[in-house]
Design a protein around this motif. Structure first.
Motif, mmCIF file in Angstrom:
data_model
loop_
_atom_site.group_PDB
_atom_site.id
_atom_site.type_symbol
_atom_site.label_atom_id
_atom_site.label_comp_id
_atom_site.label_asym_id
_atom_site.label_seq_id
_atom_site.Cartn_x
_atom_site.Cartn_y
_atom_site.Cartn_z
ATOM 1 N N ILE A 170 0.875 -1.167 0.000
ATOM 2 C CA ILE A 170 0.000 0.000 0.000
ATOM 3 C C ILE A 170 0.915 1.220 0.000
ATOM 4 O O ILE A 170 1.721 1.411 0.913
ATOM 5 C CB ILE A 170 -0.925 0.009 1.223
ATOM 6 C CG1 ILE A 170 -1.837 -1.219 1.178
ATOM 7 C CG2 ILE A 170 -1.753 1.291 1.272
ATOM 8 C CD1 ILE A 170 -2.761 -1.352 2.388
ATOM 9 N N SER A 218 -1.865 5.087 2.022
ATOM 10 C CA SER A 218 -1.768 4.745 3.450
ATOM 11 C C SER A 218 -1.993 5.955 4.348
ATOM 12 O O SER A 218 -2.589 5.844 5.426
ATOM 13 C CB SER A 218 -0.418 4.104 3.765
ATOM 14 O OG SER A 218 0.651 4.975 3.486
ATOM 15 N N MET A 231 1.614 -1.025 5.377
ATOM 16 C CA MET A 231 0.502 -0.382 6.085
ATOM 17 C C MET A 231 0.622 -0.635 7.580
ATOM 18 O O MET A 231 0.320 0.251 8.393
ATOM 19 C CB MET A 231 -0.832 -0.922 5.555
ATOM 20 C CG MET A 231 -2.052 -0.134 6.032
ATOM 21 S SD MET A 231 -2.174 1.513 5.308
ATOM 22 C CE MET A 231 -2.277 2.544 6.769
ATOM 23 N N ASP A 279 -7.342 -5.858 4.005
ATOM 24 C CA ASP A 279 -6.654 -5.883 2.721
ATOM 25 C C ASP A 279 -6.501 -7.348 2.331
ATOM 26 O O ASP A 279 -5.425 -7.935 2.411
ATOM 27 C CB ASP A 279 -5.298 -5.190 2.830
ATOM 28 C CG ASP A 279 -4.521 -5.207 1.510
ATOM 29 O OD1 ASP A 279 -5.124 -5.537 0.471
ATOM 30 O OD2 ASP A 279 -3.311 -4.911 1.540
#
Length: 263
Positions: free
Chosen positions: A83, A88, A113, A175
């Protein structure tokens, strides 16, 4: 001005070539070789950031701290897509992550992240990360150790199909490939009034998530995509850079309302 510690990741900046070398001191041994000569690793420890160190040939480098952005973009060991900071930073703000918070996430990926969350929650907070794949856990924890953030993260080697242990998380972030399958579990883990965040790469996935979110008492539902365009830093010819990173991910956010839901 900070002092270089033996656990730091530092930047050695060559002002002549406008070039940076990244060096993790906890892993480095003996001497560090550059195209302008050797630097004794021990000579770096205890110096002030912003000071200069010379190679055995007399060439000079400025010692700078490695920022979280630097590490994620240039030094993070990647086994997965990460990310990126443009996403982020917004995720962390949208989820209202702050010092002392408990953040629950799945999965850990390469830890980019996770590092942002851990950086924000501080020593009084905790990031709990659920991940099925052991190789991702090992790599992410290695990255977090280099940043000095691993003590703020607890990893659970488990499939979130079994649910989350936490019931009063300040923020939940998903995610994973099929996040709509776990909305019920995220809802139960999240503190009422707080935010759920989800990242997916395709429109099809966004649609499936929105269909599932409708079955729960969520408000403030948002779908967004963040595009970042950088400019050439030449005052006489200020213009966008020739290339622009396009789509990275779709971001979905929703705020939990109280309620008992049977789905």
């Amino acid at each position: 001005m900070g002092i270089v510690k033996e656990t730091d990741t530092v930047v050695l900046y060559d002002s002549e070539k406008d070039k940076k070398y990244f060096l993790n001191l906890s892993l480095a041994k003996g001497k560090f070789n550059t195209d302008k000569g050797e630097i004794n690793i021990q000579d770096l420890i205890g110096k002030k950031y912003g000071s200069v160190i010379e190679t055995h040939k007399g060439f000079k480098y400025v010692i700078l701290p490695c920022t979280l952005y630097d590490f994620i973009m240039y030094k993070l060991n990647r086994l997965t897509q990460i990310i990126y900071p443009k996403d982020s930073a917004y995720i962390a703000l949208r989820l209202n992550v702050k010092p002392g918070d408990l953040v629950v996430e799945s999965g850990i990926g390469s830890g980019a992240m996770t590092a942002v969350f851990a950086h924000i929650v501080g020593d009084s907070g905790k990031v709990v990360s659920y991940e099925r794949r052991e190789e991702f856990i090992k790599n992410a924890l290695s990255n977090l150790r280099k940043l000095g953030l691993d003590h703020r993260v607890k990893v659970k080697h488990r499939d979130i199909a079994e649910g989350f242990d936490e019931t009063e998380a300040d923020a939940v972030f998903l995610d994973v490939r099929e996040p709509w399958l776990y909305i019920d579990k995220a809802y139960k883990a999240l503190k009422t009034g707080n935010m759920l965040g989800i990242l997916v790469p395709t429109v099809n996935q966004v649609i499936e998530v929105l269909k599932k979110i409708e079955k729960f008492p969520f408000i403030d539902v948002e779908v967004s995509e963040i595009l970042l365009r950088k400019y050439k830093t030449v005052p006489e010819r200020l213009r966008p850079e020739d290339r622009m990173p396009a789509h990275t991910a779709y971001l979905i956010f929703a705020r939990k309302l109280p309620g008992i839901v049977e789905v």
